[in-house]
Design a protein around this motif. Structure first.
Motif, PDB file in Angstrom:
ATOM      1  N   ARG A  79     -13.128  19.444  -8.108  1.00 23.50           N
ATOM      2  CA  ARG A  79     -11.842  18.759  -8.121  1.00 23.50           C
ATOM      3  C   ARG A  79     -12.045  17.352  -7.554  1.00 23.50           C
ATOM      4  NH1 ARG A  79     -11.279  22.964 -10.261  1.00 23.50           N
ATOM      5  NH2 ARG A  79      -9.622  24.534 -10.023  1.00 23.50           N
ATOM      6  N   LEU A  80     -11.484  16.389  -8.224  1.00 19.53           N
ATOM      7  CA  LEU A  80     -11.551  15.005  -7.765  1.00 19.53           C
ATOM      8  C   LEU A  80     -10.167  14.573  -7.300  1.00 19.53           C
ATOM      9  CD1 LEU A  80     -13.302  12.360  -7.620  1.00 19.53           C
ATOM     10  CD2 LEU A  80     -12.324  11.783  -9.851  1.00 19.53           C
ATOM     11  N   VAL A  81     -10.073  14.111  -6.062  1.00 18.55           N
ATOM     12  CA  VAL A  81      -8.810  13.630  -5.515  1.00 18.55           C
ATOM     13  C   VAL A  81      -8.917  12.129  -5.288  1.00 18.55           C
ATOM     14  CG1 VAL A  81      -7.171  13.744  -3.603  1.00 18.55           C
ATOM     15  CG2 VAL A  81      -8.277  15.833  -4.426  1.00 18.55           C
ATOM     16  N   ILE A  82      -8.098  11.372  -5.988  1.00 18.04           N
ATOM     17  CA  ILE A  82      -8.050   9.931  -5.801  1.00 18.04           C
ATOM     18  C   ILE A  82      -6.979   9.638  -4.751  1.00 18.04           C
ATOM     19  CG2 ILE A  82      -7.644   7.698  -6.887  1.00 18.04           C
ATOM     20  CD1 ILE A  82     -10.185   9.177  -7.829  1.00 18.04           C
ATOM     21  N   VAL A  83      -7.400   9.072  -3.638  1.00 13.70           N
ATOM     22  CA  VAL A  83      -6.487   8.821  -2.521  1.00 13.70           C
ATOM     23  C   VAL A  83      -5.908   7.417  -2.646  1.00 13.70           C
ATOM     24  CG1 VAL A  83      -6.224   8.736  -0.019  1.00 13.70           C
ATOM     25  CG2 VAL A  83      -7.798  10.387  -1.053  1.00 13.70           C
ATOM     26  N   ASN A  84      -4.600   7.360  -2.793  1.00 14.18           N
ATOM     27  CA  ASN A  84      -3.905   6.085  -2.923  1.00 14.18           C
ATOM     28  C   ASN A  84      -3.286   5.710  -1.584  1.00 14.18           C
ATOM     29  OD1 ASN A  84      -2.550   3.822  -3.872  1.00 14.18           O
ATOM     30  ND2 ASN A  84      -0.795   5.000  -4.589  1.00 14.18           N
ATOM     31  N   LYS A  85      -3.851   4.702  -0.941  1.00 20.99           N
ATOM     32  CA  LYS A  85      -3.332   4.237   0.349  1.00 20.99           C
ATOM     33  C   LYS A  85      -2.489   2.976   0.189  1.00 20.99           C
ATOM     34  CE  LYS A  85      -7.516   5.949   2.596  1.00 20.99           C
ATOM     35  NZ  LYS A  85      -8.741   5.573   3.357  1.00 20.99           N
ATOM     36  N   GLY A  86      -2.261   2.590  -1.048  1.00 25.75           N
ATOM     37  CA  GLY A  86      -1.456   1.404  -1.322  1.00 25.75           C
ATOM     38  C   GLY A  86      -0.155   1.790  -1.981  1.00 25.75           C
ATOM     39  N   SER A  87       0.380   0.883  -2.787  1.00 21.15           N
ATOM     40  CA  SER A  87       1.673   1.127  -3.425  1.00 21.15           C
ATOM     41  C   SER A  87       1.575   1.217  -4.950  1.00 21.15           C
ATOM     42  CB  SER A  87       2.654   0.007  -3.050  1.00 21.15           C
ATOM     43  OG  SER A  87       2.132  -1.259  -3.438  1.00 21.15           O
ATOM     44  N   GLU A 102       0.917   3.163  -7.592  1.00 16.84           N
ATOM     45  CA  GLU A 102       0.732   4.558  -7.983  1.00 16.84           C
ATOM     46  C   GLU A 102       0.187   4.685  -9.399  1.00 16.84           C
ATOM     47  OE1 GLU A 102       0.889   8.547  -6.737  1.00 16.84           O
ATOM     48  OE2 GLU A 102       1.433   6.748  -5.616  1.00 16.84           O
ATOM     49  N   LYS A 103       0.642   3.825 -10.296  1.00 15.55           N
ATOM     50  CA  LYS A 103       0.196   3.895 -11.682  1.00 15.55           C
ATOM     51  C   LYS A 103      -1.297   3.594 -11.798  1.00 15.55           C
ATOM     52  CE  LYS A 103       4.598   2.913 -13.998  1.00 15.55           C
ATOM     53  NZ  LYS A 103       5.322   2.007 -14.928  1.00 15.55           N
ATOM     54  N   ARG A 104      -1.736   2.603 -11.008  1.00 17.98           N
ATOM     55  CA  ARG A 104      -3.161   2.252 -11.032  1.00 17.98           C
ATOM     56  C   ARG A 104      -4.006   3.428 -10.543  1.00 17.98           C
ATOM     57  NH1 ARG A 104      -6.990   0.490  -7.516  1.00 17.98           N
ATOM     58  NH2 ARG A 104      -8.558  -0.989  -8.296  1.00 17.98           N
ATOM     59  N   ALA A 105      -3.533   4.092  -9.490  1.00 14.74           N
ATOM     60  CA  ALA A 105      -4.255   5.231  -8.940  1.00 14.74           C
ATOM     61  C   ALA A 105      -4.306   6.387  -9.938  1.00 14.74           C
ATOM     62  CB  ALA A 105      -3.599   5.687  -7.637  1.00 14.74           C
ATOM     63  N   GLU A 106      -3.190   6.636 -10.627  1.00 18.49           N
ATOM     64  CA  GLU A 106      -3.138   7.714 -11.612  1.00 18.49           C
ATOM     65  C   GLU A 106      -4.067   7.428 -12.789  1.00 18.49           C
ATOM     66  OE1 GLU A 106       0.958   8.053 -12.605  1.00 18.49           O
ATOM     67  OE2 GLU A 106       1.487   9.129 -10.743  1.00 18.49           O
ATOM     68  N   LYS A 107      -4.120   6.173 -13.217  1.00 11.89           N
ATOM     69  CA  LYS A 107      -5.016   5.798 -14.308  1.00 11.89           C
ATOM     70  C   LYS A 107      -6.471   5.960 -13.886  1.00 11.89           C
ATOM     71  CE  LYS A 107      -6.148   1.984 -17.448  1.00 11.89           C
ATOM     72  NZ  LYS A 107      -5.856   0.578 -17.839  1.00 11.89           N
ATOM     73  N   PHE A 108      -6.782   5.544 -12.660  1.00 15.35           N
ATOM     74  CA  PHE A 108      -8.140   5.661 -12.133  1.00 15.35           C
ATOM     75  C   PHE A 108      -8.535   7.136 -12.044  1.00 15.35           C
ATOM     76  CE2 PHE A 108     -11.038   5.642  -8.330  1.00 15.35           C
ATOM     77  CZ  PHE A 108     -12.117   5.057  -8.972  1.00 15.35           C
ATOM     78  N   ALA A 109      -7.602   8.001 -11.598  1.00 13.59           N
ATOM     79  CA  ALA A 109      -7.867   9.432 -11.491  1.00 13.59           C
ATOM     80  C   ALA A 109      -8.168  10.030 -12.861  1.00 13.59           C
ATOM     81  CB  ALA A 109      -6.681  10.142 -10.849  1.00 13.59           C
ATOM     82  N   LYS A 110      -7.382   9.644 -13.849  1.00 12.96           N
ATOM     83  CA  LYS A 110      -7.559  10.173 -15.201  1.00 12.96           C
ATOM     84  C   LYS A 110      -8.890   9.747 -15.799  1.00 12.96           C
ATOM     85  CE  LYS A 110      -5.173  10.439 -19.668  1.00 12.96           C
ATOM     86  NZ  LYS A 110      -3.972  10.002 -20.448  1.00 12.96           N
ATOM     87  N   VAL A 111      -9.204   8.462 -15.668  1.00  9.36           N
ATOM     88  CA  VAL A 111     -10.444   7.926 -16.251  1.00  9.36           C
ATOM     89  C   VAL A 111     -11.667   8.499 -15.544  1.00  9.36           C
ATOM     90  CG1 VAL A 111     -11.827   5.829 -16.553  1.00  9.36           C
ATOM     91  CG2 VAL A 111      -9.382   5.793 -17.070  1.00  9.36           C
ATOM     92  N   THR A 112     -11.635   8.514 -14.215  1.00  5.21           N
ATOM     93  CA  THR A 112     -12.788   8.993 -13.444  1.00  5.21           C
ATOM     94  C   THR A 112     -12.983  10.492 -13.612  1.00  5.21           C
ATOM     95  OG1 THR A 112     -12.306   7.257 -11.815  1.00  5.21           O
ATOM     96  CG2 THR A 112     -13.893   8.933 -11.181  1.00  5.21           C
ATOM     97  N   GLY A 113     -11.869  11.251 -13.627  1.00  3.65           N
ATOM     98  CA  GLY A 113     -11.970  12.687 -13.834  1.00  3.65           C
ATOM     99  C   GLY A 113     -12.582  13.029 -15.179  1.00  3.65           C
TER     100      GLY A 113
END
Length: 340
Positions: free
Chosen positions: A206-214, A216-227
């Motif tokens: 399982r890959l968890v992308i931790v978003n410590k900023g604001s 959210e869309k960028r983090a979700e895209k990064f999670a999808k691409v990296t996963g």
């Protein structure tokens, strides 16, 4: 800027060049050979992973630095306790004065036996914030897990920062990556932040992308691409400030006040940004990760102090009354993360 901070900055600079960088890349070759050979020995069964009789979940990093493991571990603990499981968190006890060659019982789920200085900030934080959970520290995770199962009767073991510790068998490997830092310059130590080579990605469940900023869309895209790239399920864990409280009185502080932001964590910048968004920051002070504070250091800091909860447990023994800690709010779907 100390040496560790300089190295961290270099690890996340893809354009860094020079003789020093070349030297580090040369050393990375030998690091990579040793790391790969070790993984091959485990993959082929020459080195064995030991089963402990409990469900074992590892929460770890593929990179150096802080990625937000502690709050994710805490959410896993809450999930399993709500399922009436007896849970133990096992960590190495970084920064603590106790020897990690033996098993140290920091908390049995009822009593806490050591302070933050002895146990280490992360272990003590878990003991305080997860009161129904046993907390143990030991370099040998197998030995600690066997104690948790055999002596304490634990049915679930959560390993804090143990992705590289393959001697203990785990049912699930969860790896965290910071949404902004990513994999840095994608080089192996000491030239980059990668603790292992690309072969390690095959072990990620399982890959968890931790978003410590604001963003959210960028983090979700990064999670999808990296996963998709790693061939594993991915999700986003968002961490945001909830409130800031005085570590002695519990009183909250009003936004806009002049403060000094102080921390000793792997990735201090997100914390500093959180504070700067709400307060007038006089000064930002970052010590090495797991730093043990001295009375003289605390006394020398001007203005009201705002720090992290991990740091606050090491400051609670000081007489100073204007120290405030930032409580984080964690948003992650643990049920979805653990589902088959």
């Amino acid at each position: 800027m100390n040496f560790k901070t300089r190295m961290s900055a270099l690890h996340y600079d893809k354009n860094a060049k020079g003789l020093f960088v070349d030297m580090l890349e040369f050393l990375s070759i030998f690091y990579g050979i040793i790391s790969r050979m070790r993984n091959i020995l485990y993959d082929r069964g020459v080195l064995k992973s030991v089963r402990t009789g409990a469900k074992v979940i590892s929460v770890g990093n593929i990179t150096t630095g802080g990625s937000g493991k502690t709050p994710v571990v805490a959410e896993l603990v809450k999930y399993f306790i709500n399922k009436d499981e007896k849970v133990a968190v096992i960590t190495r006890g970084y920064g603590g004065k106790l020897s990690n060659r033996c098993v140290n019982l920091i908390s049995d789920g009822v009593n806490i036996y050591y302070d933050a200085i002895s146990a280490g900030d992360e272990a003590y934080w878990h003991a305080v914030n997860n009161p129904m959970c046993s907390v143990l520290t030991c370099k040998n995770r197998v030995k600690a897990a066997e104690y948790a199962v055999g002596t304490l009767g634990c049915s679930v073991i959560i390993l804090d920062d143990a992705f590289q510790h393959r001697h203990i068998y785990r049912d699930l490997d969860i790896v965290l990556v910071d949404s902004e830092l990513g994999l840095g310059n994608e080089k192996l130590l000491p030239a980059g932040p990668l603790r292992e080579g690309r072969e390690a990605f095959d072990r990620v469940d399982r890959l968890v992308i931790v978003n410590k900023g604001s963003d959210e869309k960028r983090a979700e895209k990064f999670a999808k691409v990296t996963g998709k790239k790693l061939g594993c399920r991915s999700c986003v864990c968002s961490t945001k400030p909830d409130y800031i409280y005085n570590i002695k009185s519990g009183e909250k502080i009003a936004a806009g006040e002049a403060v000094t932001a102080v921390c000793a964590i792997g990735s201090p910048e997100p914390f500093f940004r959180f504070v700067e968004n709400e307060f007038e920051v006089i000064e930002k002070i970052a010590y090495d990760d797991h730093h043990i504070y001295k009375q003289s250091e605390i006394d020398s800091i001007k203005g009201t102090i705002i720090t992290t909860e991990k740091d606050a447990v090491k400051m609670s023994g000081f007489s100073r009354k204007d120290i405030y800690a930032m409580k984080l709010k964690v948003d992650i779907d643990i049920s979805a993360l653990l589902s088959d």
